[in-house]
Design an enzyme around this catalytic site. Sequence first.
Site, PDB file in Angstrom:
ATOM      1  N   LYS A   1       0.767  -1.164  -0.010  1.00  8.21           N
ATOM      2  CA  LYS A   1       0.062   0.045   0.158  1.00  8.21           C
ATOM      3  C   LYS A   1       0.910   1.181  -0.247  1.00  8.21           C
ATOM      4  CE  LYS A   1      -4.529  -1.912   1.464  1.00  8.21           C
ATOM      5  NZ  LYS A   1      -5.662  -1.574   2.101  1.00  8.21           N
TER       6      LYS A   1
ATOM      7  N   LYS B   1      -4.357  -9.911  -6.042  1.00 10.63           N
ATOM      8  CA  LYS B   1      -5.904 -10.166  -5.246  1.00 10.63           C
ATOM      9  C   LYS B   1      -6.743  -9.178  -5.513  1.00 10.63           C
ATOM     10  CE  LYS B   1      -6.212  -8.015  -1.014  1.00 10.63           C
ATOM     11  NZ  LYS B   1      -7.274  -7.837   0.036  1.00 10.63           N
TER      12      LYS B   1
ATOM     13  N   LYS C   1     -11.220  -4.245  -3.235  1.00 11.85           N
ATOM     14  CA  LYS C   1     -12.088  -3.067  -3.276  1.00 11.85           C
ATOM     15  C   LYS C   1     -11.410  -1.823  -3.876  1.00 11.85           C
ATOM     16  CE  LYS C   1     -13.614  -3.356   1.369  1.00 11.85           C
ATOM     17  NZ  LYS C   1     -12.193  -3.208   1.906  1.00 11.85           N
TER      18      LYS C   1
HETATM   19  P1  ATP Z   1      -8.839  -2.729   0.441  1.00  9.92           P
HETATM   20  O1  ATP Z   1      -8.476  -2.910  -0.936  1.00  9.92           O
HETATM   21  O2  ATP Z   1      -9.306  -1.400   0.829  1.00  9.92           O
HETATM   22  O3  ATP Z   1      -7.450  -3.118   1.138  1.00  9.92           O
HETATM   23  P2  ATP Z   1      -9.968  -5.327   0.486  1.00  9.92           P
HETATM   24  O4  ATP Z   1     -10.821  -5.480  -0.508  1.00  9.92           O
HETATM   25  O5  ATP Z   1      -8.499  -6.019   0.549  1.00  9.92           O
HETATM   26  O6  ATP Z   1      -9.607  -3.871   0.699  1.00  9.92           O
HETATM   27  P3  ATP Z   1     -10.315  -5.686   3.574  1.00  9.92           P
HETATM   28  O7  ATP Z   1     -11.215  -4.957   4.164  1.00  9.92           O
HETATM   29  O8  ATP Z   1      -9.000  -5.469   3.696  1.00  9.92           O
HETATM   30  O9  ATP Z   1     -10.612  -5.809   1.878  1.00  9.92           O
HETATM   31  O10 ATP Z   1     -10.628  -7.239   3.815  1.00  9.92           O
HETATM   32  C1  ATP Z   1     -11.680  -7.613   4.656  1.00  9.92           C
HETATM   33  C2  ATP Z   1     -11.633  -9.112   4.587  1.00  9.92           C
HETATM   34  O11 ATP Z   1     -11.839  -9.732   3.216  1.00  9.92           O
HETATM   35  C3  ATP Z   1     -10.423  -9.731   5.243  1.00  9.92           C
HETATM   36  O12 ATP Z   1     -10.568 -10.819   5.939  1.00  9.92           O
HETATM   37  C4  ATP Z   1      -9.704  -9.973   3.902  1.00  9.92           C
HETATM   38  O13 ATP Z   1      -8.584 -11.106   4.012  1.00  9.92           O
HETATM   39  C5  ATP Z   1     -10.536 -10.653   2.939  1.00  9.92           C
HETATM   40  N1  ATP Z   1     -10.359 -10.407   1.689  1.00  9.92           N
HETATM   41  C6  ATP Z   1     -10.043  -9.220   0.990  1.00  9.92           C
HETATM   42  N2  ATP Z   1      -9.968  -9.440  -0.412  1.00  9.92           N
HETATM   43  C7  ATP Z   1      -9.796 -10.801  -0.708  1.00  9.92           C
HETATM   44  C8  ATP Z   1      -9.781 -11.581  -1.634  1.00  9.92           C
HETATM   45  N3  ATP Z   1      -9.387 -11.297  -2.802  1.00  9.92           N
HETATM   46  N4  ATP Z   1      -9.907 -12.872  -1.416  1.00  9.92           N
HETATM   47  C9  ATP Z   1     -10.322 -13.398  -0.230  1.00  9.92           C
HETATM   48  N5  ATP Z   1     -10.551 -12.801   0.717  1.00  9.92           N
HETATM   49  C10 ATP Z   1     -10.237 -11.405   0.653  1.00  9.92           C
END
Ligand code: ATP
Length: 330
Positions: free
Chosen positions: A112, A193, A196
Site C-alpha cells: 500500500k 488479489k 475493493k
Molecule cells: P482494500 O482494497 O481497501 O485494502 P480489501 O478488498 O482487500 O480492501 P479488506 O477490508 O482489507 O478488503 O478485507 C476484508 C476481509 O476480506 C479480510 O478478511 C480479507 O482477508 C478478505 N479479503 C479481501 N480481499 C480478498 C480476496 N481477494 N480473497 C479472499 N479474501 C479477501
Amino acid sequence: MAKKVLSGIQPSGSLTLGNYIGAIKNFVKLQREHECYFMVVDLHAITVPQEPAALRENSESVAALYLAAGIDPKIASVYLQSHVPQHAELGWILTTLTAMGELERMTQFKDKSSGKDSVGAGLFVYPSLMAADILVYNADLVPVGEDQKQHLELTRDLAGRFNHRFGDFFTVPEPYIPEVGARIMSLDDGTKKMSKSNPNPGSYIALLDPPDVIRKKISRATTDSGREIVYDPANKPEVSNLMSIYAECSGQSLQQIADQYEGQMYGGFKKNLGELLVATLEPIQERYRDIRSSGELAGILAEGAEKAQTLASQTLAEVKKRMGFLPARG
Ligand code: ATP
Ligand code: LTN
C-alpha cells in the site's frame, strides 16, 4: 465449546466477491456456534485518505451488507469500530509494544505504500490497531482471507509479549482461513488479489453490481492461454480463480467442475459462471435494499456497540492495571 470470534472489514469502497468468499461467508457460518463480533473497521479505513461522505456511505453499506449476507444481529454483534473507543486506546498501548522492524516487514504496508510520495503513519501502525481489535475481546478465532495471515501472526506475537511481561492474560488467537477462496484474484490479473480499492472496477465483482454488469465483467475476465478448464493455480491462475469462484457459489468441488466442463471452451463456462453469480448475489442485493430503507440499521449498530463495549472496557481496565496505570477514581 463456544469460542469468541472477531473480524472486521474496512469501509474503503464497495465490498467485493473476495470479501464475501474470503470472509463474510465464514462469518455467517461461525455465528451459529460461537460468540461473534463483526465490525466495520472505519478507523482502519482512514489509514488512507477517505472523503467524509464516502466514509459515511461505505460504513453504512458494509454494515447493511453484513446483514444482507446473513449475519443475524440477534446472535452476533455488528457495529462500527469507532463506536467502541477501547479499540483505539488498546491500539495505542500495543503500538508501544510493537517493534518498528515487525511493522516494516508487513507485506500489506509494503504494497500500500509502494510508489506513494507521502504515506501516513497510521498505515504503518495499522497492524497494532488490528491486534487490539482482536485482543480487546480475547477472541479465540479470527475468520479472514489469506492476505491477513501475517497480521494475525503479529497479533499472536503481541499477545505472547504482553503475557510474558505483565502476566498471562491475553488469549493467543487462531486465524480461520477458508481452504478454497482464501485469495480470490483480480479479474484482470490472475497474480493480484481482488481488491475493493483497485481503481479499475472491471477487476472486481462488487456485491452490489447489477446483474448485467456482473455478466459483462465475467465475460471480459482475463483467461489464460490454452483452452482447458483445469485447476492449476501455478500455471493457469486466471482459469483456476474462476473455478474457485464457481466452486464457492455452486457448492461443487473443483474436480466436479473440471469433469463437468471437460472438453468445453471458456465461453460456455464463463456464461454459466455469470449466471451463477447473479443467482448468488441477487437475493443479497434485495435484502440489502430492504435493510437500507427500513431505518433499522442505526439501532442495530448501537446495540452491537454497547454489547462489545461492555466486554472491551473490562479488558482495558485489566490491561491498564497490569501495566501500572493509576485508576481514574479511587
Ligand atoms: P482494500 O482494497 O481497501 O485494502 P480489501 O478488498 O482487500 O480492501 P479488506 O477490508 O482489507 O478488503 O478485507 C476484508 C476481509 O476480506 C479480510 O478478511 C480479507 O482477508 C478478505 N479479503 C479481501 N480481499 C480478498 C480476496 N481477494 N480473497 C479472499 N479474501 C479477501
Ligand atoms: N486488516 C483487515 C481488517 C481488520 C481486521 C481486524 C480483520 C481490521 N481489524 C480484526 C480481522 C480482525 C483487512 O485489511 N482486511
